[in-house]
Design a protein around this motif. Structure first.
Motif, PDB file in Angstrom:
ATOM      1  N   VAL A  39      29.621  52.757  26.000  1.00  0.00           N
ATOM      2  CA  VAL A  39      29.614  52.707  27.461  1.00  0.00           C
ATOM      3  C   VAL A  39      30.996  53.168  27.910  1.00  0.00           C
ATOM      4  CG1 VAL A  39      29.479  51.185  29.471  1.00  0.00           C
ATOM      5  CG2 VAL A  39      27.972  50.796  27.501  1.00  0.00           C
ATOM      6  N   GLU A  40      31.046  54.147  28.824  1.00  0.00           N
ATOM      7  CA  GLU A  40      32.318  54.674  29.282  1.00  0.00           C
ATOM      8  C   GLU A  40      32.472  54.490  30.783  1.00  0.00           C
ATOM      9  OE1 GLU A  40      32.600  58.718  27.964  1.00  0.00           O
ATOM     10  OE2 GLU A  40      32.999  58.114  25.910  1.00  0.00           O
ATOM     11  N   GLY A  41      33.715  54.352  31.209  1.00  0.00           N
ATOM     12  CA  GLY A  41      34.018  54.199  32.628  1.00  0.00           C
ATOM     13  C   GLY A  41      34.426  52.764  32.930  1.00  0.00           C
ATOM     14  N   ILE A  42      35.404  52.640  33.796  1.00  0.00           N
ATOM     15  CA  ILE A  42      35.985  51.330  34.097  1.00  0.00           C
ATOM     16  C   ILE A  42      34.944  50.370  34.665  1.00  0.00           C
ATOM     17  CG2 ILE A  42      37.717  50.156  35.523  1.00  0.00           C
ATOM     18  CD1 ILE A  42      39.263  52.954  35.234  1.00  0.00           C
ATOM     19  N   THR A  43      34.209  50.794  35.684  1.00  0.00           N
ATOM     20  CA  THR A  43      33.214  49.926  36.315  1.00  0.00           C
ATOM     21  C   THR A  43      32.118  49.534  35.338  1.00  0.00           C
ATOM     22  OG1 THR A  43      33.661  50.977  38.452  1.00  0.00           O
ATOM     23  CG2 THR A  43      31.605  49.733  38.253  1.00  0.00           C
ATOM     24  N   GLN A  44      31.641  50.490  34.559  1.00  0.00           N
ATOM     25  CA  GLN A  44      30.552  50.227  33.616  1.00  0.00           C
ATOM     26  C   GLN A  44      31.011  49.287  32.498  1.00  0.00           C
ATOM     27  OE1 GLN A  44      31.589  53.153  34.753  1.00  0.00           O
ATOM     28  NE2 GLN A  44      29.852  54.351  35.451  1.00  0.00           N
ATOM     29  N   VAL A  45      32.225  49.492  31.997  1.00  0.00           N
ATOM     30  CA  VAL A  45      32.742  48.622  30.936  1.00  0.00           C
ATOM     31  C   VAL A  45      32.979  47.218  31.482  1.00  0.00           C
ATOM     32  CG1 VAL A  45      34.694  48.206  29.370  1.00  0.00           C
ATOM     33  CG2 VAL A  45      33.695  50.504  29.569  1.00  0.00           C
ATOM     34  N   ASN A  46      33.552  47.113  32.667  1.00  0.00           N
ATOM     35  CA  ASN A  46      33.763  45.791  33.270  1.00  0.00           C
ATOM     36  C   ASN A  46      32.443  45.032  33.393  1.00  0.00           C
ATOM     37  OD1 ASN A  46      36.461  46.414  33.514  1.00  0.00           O
ATOM     38  ND2 ASN A  46      36.387  46.752  35.716  1.00  0.00           N
ATOM     39  N   VAL A  77      48.664  59.885  33.256  1.00  0.00           N
ATOM     40  CA  VAL A  77      47.554  59.615  32.351  1.00  0.00           C
ATOM     41  C   VAL A  77      46.670  58.619  33.088  1.00  0.00           C
ATOM     42  CG1 VAL A  77      46.863  58.635  30.137  1.00  0.00           C
ATOM     43  CG2 VAL A  77      48.962  59.994  30.307  1.00  0.00           C
ATOM     44  N   ASN A  78      45.410  58.980  33.296  1.00  0.00           N
ATOM     45  CA  ASN A  78      44.510  58.116  34.057  1.00  0.00           C
ATOM     46  C   ASN A  78      43.979  56.972  33.218  1.00  0.00           C
ATOM     47  OD1 ASN A  78      44.655  59.603  36.477  1.00  0.00           O
ATOM     48  ND2 ASN A  78      43.219  61.091  35.647  1.00  0.00           N
ATOM     49  N   GLU A  79      43.676  55.882  33.883  1.00  0.00           N
ATOM     50  CA  GLU A  79      43.091  54.717  33.227  1.00  0.00           C
ATOM     51  C   GLU A  79      41.705  55.078  32.691  1.00  0.00           C
ATOM     52  OE1 GLU A  79      42.020  50.051  34.236  1.00  0.00           O
ATOM     53  OE2 GLU A  79      42.591  51.396  35.858  1.00  0.00           O
ATOM     54  N   THR A  80      41.419  54.626  31.484  1.00  0.00           N
ATOM     55  CA  THR A  80      40.105  54.842  30.883  1.00  0.00           C
ATOM     56  C   THR A  80      39.622  53.548  30.245  1.00  0.00           C
ATOM     57  OG1 THR A  80      40.958  55.496  28.704  1.00  0.00           O
ATOM     58  CG2 THR A  80      40.626  57.260  30.329  1.00  0.00           C
ATOM     59  N   ALA A  81      38.322  53.458  30.020  1.00  0.00           N
ATOM     60  CA  ALA A  81      37.743  52.300  29.341  1.00  0.00           C
ATOM     61  C   ALA A  81      36.488  52.739  28.599  1.00  0.00           C
ATOM     62  CB  ALA A  81      37.400  51.209  30.351  1.00  0.00           C
ATOM     63  N   THR A  82      36.351  52.253  27.367  1.00  0.00           N
ATOM     64  CA  THR A  82      35.160  52.517  26.565  1.00  0.00           C
ATOM     65  C   THR A  82      34.766  51.234  25.847  1.00  0.00           C
ATOM     66  OG1 THR A  82      35.946  54.776  26.193  1.00  0.00           O
ATOM     67  CG2 THR A  82      34.116  54.025  24.827  1.00  0.00           C
ATOM     68  N   PHE A  83      33.475  50.928  25.887  1.00  0.00           N
ATOM     69  CA  PHE A  83      32.927  49.726  25.239  1.00  0.00           C
ATOM     70  C   PHE A  83      31.984  50.177  24.128  1.00  0.00           C
ATOM     71  CE2 PHE A  83      29.639  46.545  24.690  1.00  0.00           C
ATOM     72  CZ  PHE A  83      30.342  45.353  24.701  1.00  0.00           C
ATOM     73  N   TYR A  84      32.240  49.671  22.923  1.00  0.00           N
ATOM     74  CA  TYR A  84      31.429  50.033  21.763  1.00  0.00           C
ATOM     75  C   TYR A  84      30.695  48.792  21.253  1.00  0.00           C
ATOM     76  CZ  TYR A  84      34.802  53.886  21.604  1.00  0.00           C
ATOM     77  OH  TYR A  84      35.610  54.957  21.921  1.00  0.00           O
ATOM     78  N   GLU A  85      29.420  48.957  21.017  1.00  0.00           N
ATOM     79  CA  GLU A  85      28.634  47.931  20.343  1.00  0.00           C
ATOM     80  C   GLU A  85      28.061  48.578  19.099  1.00  0.00           C
ATOM     81  OE1 GLU A  85      24.755  45.019  21.004  1.00  0.00           O
ATOM     82  OE2 GLU A  85      25.508  46.201  22.677  1.00  0.00           O
ATOM     83  N   LYS A  86      28.236  47.925  17.974  1.00  0.00           N
ATOM     84  CA  LYS A  86      27.782  48.508  16.705  1.00  0.00           C
ATOM     85  C   LYS A  86      26.313  48.911  16.803  1.00  0.00           C
ATOM     86  CE  LYS A  86      28.021  47.757  11.787  1.00  0.00           C
ATOM     87  NZ  LYS A  86      28.402  46.833  10.716  1.00  0.00           N
ATOM     88  N   VAL A 116      36.431  47.254  22.367  1.00  0.00           N
ATOM     89  CA  VAL A 116      36.774  47.806  23.678  1.00  0.00           C
ATOM     90  C   VAL A 116      38.101  48.536  23.550  1.00  0.00           C
ATOM     91  CG1 VAL A 116      37.279  47.294  26.095  1.00  0.00           C
ATOM     92  CG2 VAL A 116      35.634  45.889  24.863  1.00  0.00           C
ATOM     93  N   ARG A 117      38.163  49.712  24.142  1.00  0.00           N
ATOM     94  CA  ARG A 117      39.420  50.467  24.187  1.00  0.00           C
ATOM     95  C   ARG A 117      39.719  50.784  25.645  1.00  0.00           C
ATOM     96  NH1 ARG A 117      42.643  54.463  21.045  1.00  0.00           N
ATOM     97  NH2 ARG A 117      43.649  55.772  22.602  1.00  0.00           N
ATOM     98  N   ARG A 118      40.929  50.443  26.060  1.00  0.00           N
ATOM     99  CA  ARG A 118      41.373  50.760  27.422  1.00  0.00           C
ATOM    100  C   ARG A 118      42.737  51.422  27.361  1.00  0.00           C
ATOM    101  NH1 ARG A 118      38.551  48.107  32.006  1.00  0.00           N
ATOM    102  NH2 ARG A 118      37.252  46.485  31.113  1.00  0.00           N
ATOM    103  N   THR A 119      42.900  52.370  28.266  1.00  0.00           N
ATOM    104  CA  THR A 119      44.175  53.039  28.464  1.00  0.00           C
ATOM    105  C   THR A 119      44.608  52.761  29.893  1.00  0.00           C
ATOM    106  OG1 THR A 119      43.524  54.825  26.975  1.00  0.00           O
ATOM    107  CG2 THR A 119      45.322  55.278  28.495  1.00  0.00           C
ATOM    108  N   PRO A 120      45.797  52.178  30.078  1.00  0.00           N
ATOM    109  CA  PRO A 120      46.256  51.984  31.457  1.00  0.00           C
ATOM    110  C   PRO A 120      46.721  53.302  32.059  1.00  0.00           C
ATOM    111  CG  PRO A 120      47.954  51.301  29.923  1.00  0.00           C
ATOM    112  CD  PRO A 120      46.762  51.700  29.097  1.00  0.00           C
ATOM    113  N   SER A 121      46.754  53.363  33.353  1.00  0.00           N
ATOM    114  CA  SER A 121      47.310  54.524  34.045  1.00  0.00           C
ATOM    115  C   SER A 121      48.830  54.464  33.906  1.00  0.00           C
ATOM    116  CB  SER A 121      46.910  54.478  35.515  1.00  0.00           C
ATOM    117  OG  SER A 121      47.489  55.552  36.203  1.00  0.00           O
ATOM    118  N   TYR A 122      49.427  55.590  33.558  1.00  0.00           N
ATOM    119  CA  TYR A 122      50.892  55.620  33.444  1.00  0.00           C
ATOM    120  C   TYR A 122      51.399  57.053  33.557  1.00  0.00           C
ATOM    121  CZ  TYR A 122      50.046  56.913  28.508  1.00  0.00           C
ATOM    122  OH  TYR A 122      49.624  57.529  27.355  1.00  0.00           O
TER     123      TYR A 122
END
Length: 176
Positions: free
Chosen positions: A120-127, A106-115, A87-93
């Protein structure tokens, strides 16, 4: 795990938890202010988009010591049921503009990787993906994986129903 410009860590820091992969339990220890809680904050932030404690907000995670050119992010690599995830997340700052005067957000981002799967991209989808995968929410995760100062006492003194719920989740005994 990789932490960059996060909490007291001004630069990129890599923490290799794979050394503990055969251990069921390990302890983070150090002096007050050494950054132990920030490691927990980073794990919780990577998985759930929230920090581990009640005293820090995810909006406060950008390091005050980081250079404007250093990106803030957390990358957390883990295995669950013998599968690899990341999982990679960038906080808003706010940071200085690369050109001109002033700052930019810089907007908050989230990406979920499964080998072997499409990320999966987007905060709601990754959560949602993390919660579906682990089967627990942030509060349950904190009680199970990282009982910090004072929280162990709360778990010990939790009502029987709450402790039962937590233990059933940990050991996947709902069917019994």
């Amino acid at each position: 795990m990789i932490i960059s410009a996060f909490g007291p860590y001004a630069d990129e820091v890599e923490i290799d938890f794979s050394r503990f992969s055969r251990k069921s339990l390990f302890l983070l220890a150090g002096d007050t202010g050494a950054g132990k809680t920030t490691i927990f904050d980073a794990i919780c932030y990577a998985l759930y988009g929230k920090t581990s404690g009640q005293y820090r907000d995810e909006d406060m995670m950008r390091s005050d010591y980081a250079k404007d050119t250093t990106d803030s992010y957390v990358e957390f690599y883990f295995t669950h049921q013998n599968r690899e995830y990341h999982v990679r997340r960038t906080p808003s700052y706010e940071r200085a503009k690369k050109r001109g005067e002033g700052t930019t957000t810089v907007n908050e981002t989230a990406t979920f990787y499964e080998k072997g799967q499409v990320p999966v991209e987007g905060i709601t989808q990754v959560n949602k993906r993390v919660k579906d995968l682990l089967g627990i929410d942030l509060n349950q995760f904190k009680q199970i994986a990282m009982i910090s100062q004072g929280e162990f006492w709360e778990l010990l003194n939790a009502k029987t129903e709450k402790r039962t719920e937590i233990l059933r989740t940990i050991f996947m005994t709902d069917g019994y």
